[in-house]
Design a protein around this motif. Sequence first.
Motif, short mmCIF file in Angstrom:
data_model
loop_
_atom_site.label_atom_id
_atom_site.label_comp_id
_atom_site.label_asym_id
_atom_site.label_seq_id
_atom_site.Cartn_x
_atom_site.Cartn_y
_atom_site.Cartn_z
N MET A 59 0.81 -1.22 0.00
CA MET A 59 0.00 0.00 0.00
C MET A 59 0.84 1.27 0.00
SD MET A 59 -3.23 0.70 2.42
CE MET A 59 -4.53 1.82 1.95
N LYS A 60 2.03 1.21 0.59
CA LYS A 60 2.83 2.44 0.64
C LYS A 60 3.35 2.85 -0.72
CE LYS A 60 7.45 0.74 1.65
NZ LYS A 60 8.58 0.83 2.55
N ASP A 61 3.34 1.94 -1.70
CA ASP A 61 3.79 2.28 -3.05
C ASP A 61 2.67 2.86 -3.92
OD1 ASP A 61 6.31 1.27 -2.45
OD2 ASP A 61 5.82 -0.74 -3.17
N VAL A 62 1.47 2.88 -3.40
CA VAL A 62 0.31 3.31 -4.20
C VAL A 62 0.11 4.83 -4.06
CG1 VAL A 62 -2.19 3.01 -4.51
CG2 VAL A 62 -0.78 1.05 -3.83
N THR A 91 17.93 -7.90 -4.07
CA THR A 91 19.01 -7.13 -4.69
C THR A 91 19.66 -6.21 -3.66
OG1 THR A 91 17.62 -7.06 -6.66
CG2 THR A 91 19.52 -5.59 -6.64
N ARG A 92 18.82 -5.56 -2.86
CA ARG A 92 19.37 -4.62 -1.88
C ARG A 92 20.18 -5.33 -0.80
NH1 ARG A 92 15.01 -1.20 0.55
NH2 ARG A 92 13.46 -2.56 -0.37
N LEU A 93 19.72 -6.50 -0.37
CA LEU A 93 20.48 -7.25 0.64
C LEU A 93 21.84 -7.66 0.07
CD1 LEU A 93 17.77 -9.59 2.22
CD2 LEU A 93 19.10 -7.83 3.42
N PHE A 120 15.58 -1.03 5.70
CA PHE A 120 14.52 -1.83 5.07
C PHE A 120 13.23 -1.73 5.88
CE2 PHE A 120 16.93 -4.48 2.08
CZ PHE A 120 18.22 -4.34 2.55
N ALA A 121 12.11 -2.02 5.21
CA ALA A 121 10.86 -2.25 5.94
C ALA A 121 10.95 -3.68 6.47
CB ALA A 121 9.67 -2.10 5.01
N LYS A 122 10.78 -3.85 7.76
CA LYS A 122 10.91 -5.18 8.35
C LYS A 122 9.91 -6.17 7.72
CE LYS A 122 11.27 -7.45 12.85
NZ LYS A 122 10.94 -7.33 14.28
N GLN A 167 2.94 1.77 5.46
CA GLN A 167 3.99 0.75 5.42
C GLN A 167 3.52 -0.52 6.14
OE1 GLN A 167 8.07 1.93 5.33
NE2 GLN A 167 8.59 0.72 7.12
N GLY A 168 3.82 -1.67 5.54
CA GLY A 168 3.44 -2.95 6.15
C GLY A 168 2.04 -3.42 5.79
N ALA A 169 1.30 -2.59 5.03
CA ALA A 169 -0.06 -2.98 4.67
C ALA A 169 -0.14 -3.37 3.18
CB ALA A 169 -1.04 -1.84 4.94
N1 LIG Z 1 9.39 0.68 -1.67
C1 LIG Z 1 9.48 -0.74 -1.86
C2 LIG Z 1 8.70 -1.51 -0.84
N2 LIG Z 1 7.37 -1.53 -0.89
C3 LIG Z 1 6.92 -2.29 0.17
C4 LIG Z 1 8.00 -2.77 0.87
C5 LIG Z 1 7.97 -3.62 2.07
C6 LIG Z 1 6.63 -4.07 2.56
C7 LIG Z 1 5.75 -2.97 3.09
O1 LIG Z 1 6.25 -1.95 3.62
O2 LIG Z 1 4.53 -3.14 3.01
C8 LIG Z 1 9.15 -2.29 0.23
C9 LIG Z 1 10.54 -2.55 0.62
C10 LIG Z 1 11.14 -1.60 1.62
O3 LIG Z 1 10.65 -0.47 1.80
O4 LIG Z 1 12.17 -1.96 2.24
#
Ligand SMILES: NCc1[nH]cc(CCC(=O)O)c1CC(=O)O
Length: 303
Positions: free
Chosen positions: A79-82, A148-150, A163-165, A190-192
Amino acid sequence: MKKTIRIGTRDSELALWQANTVKSKLEALGYSTELVPVKSQGDLVLDKPLYEMGIVGIFTKTLDIAMINGQVDIVVHSMKDVPTLLPKGIVQVAVLERATSEDILVTNGEINFEEPCTIASGSLRRKAQWLHRYPNHNLVDLRGNVNTRLQKLKDNQWQGAIFAKAGLERINVLPKNYITLDWMLPAPAQGAMVIVAMKNDEYSKNAAAQLSHKTSEICTHVERQFLRTLEGGCTAPIGAYAEIMEEQINFKGCLFSLDGKTNIDIERTVPTSEYEGFGEKCASLILQNGGDALMISIKNEMK
Ligand SMILES: NCc1[nH]cc(CCC(=O)O)c1CC(=O)O
């Protein structure tokens, strides 16, 4: 005849995990489903920071187009990417129960935070909050999907990467060497995970709506309304977190300058029944409190 619901997803491991989760939940309810992986521009271009590409919704756009074109029926997004405004004809149907919203620092060995460190992140929000707390650290860009990031963290001499856990936990790659950044405000939502569908597709909407988690929906709604009111279509270092406890909704939000030197914070609590308009109210308070001028200077710096 029973319709098969086609679920659109990016083809990263995290996106596939999220889409498969929705697939299993819908099948458990008796629906027939199918995954349709679609490549997104955000995954193809790895050498530029996201904000330099000048588009919001780079991860979600290709999938939205596939749905508008009738190739898929629903799409599962982090959801945070929307973007806060959905494309015409597309509606939010359900927010699934949220996982942890925490940001973490995955480390490369021991860290002494008092010393100058090099920390990797591609996010304006994470960089600004980090620099605010550790002004003598050096922040470098890091892009790509979680795996890739890891790998890039292992291959470089950085002290850590943010990172987002939830993302690491979902695909089972959370390393032992990490620190929870409990002082950092997460990205709104974030996380949703969210499911979107076409406004006129009653069958898919009715199916996906059954996966909705009310508390997660309310909290992410408040956070995203805060974001939408503040940003006005421009990306900026904005953090937000809402939580419901004992029928009260507690909200924390922040806006930072890109260099982390200036910040405006807010914390407010209202009864949960008054959640509508609460995110906007909190954003207005930030704007009145110097946020207006800060947003203008951020927009100028990003040009
Ligand atoms: N921007 C990329 C992205 N989009 C969602 C997640 C993780 C899962 C989430 O936050 O729901 C991540 C990776 C990160 O931010 O490390």
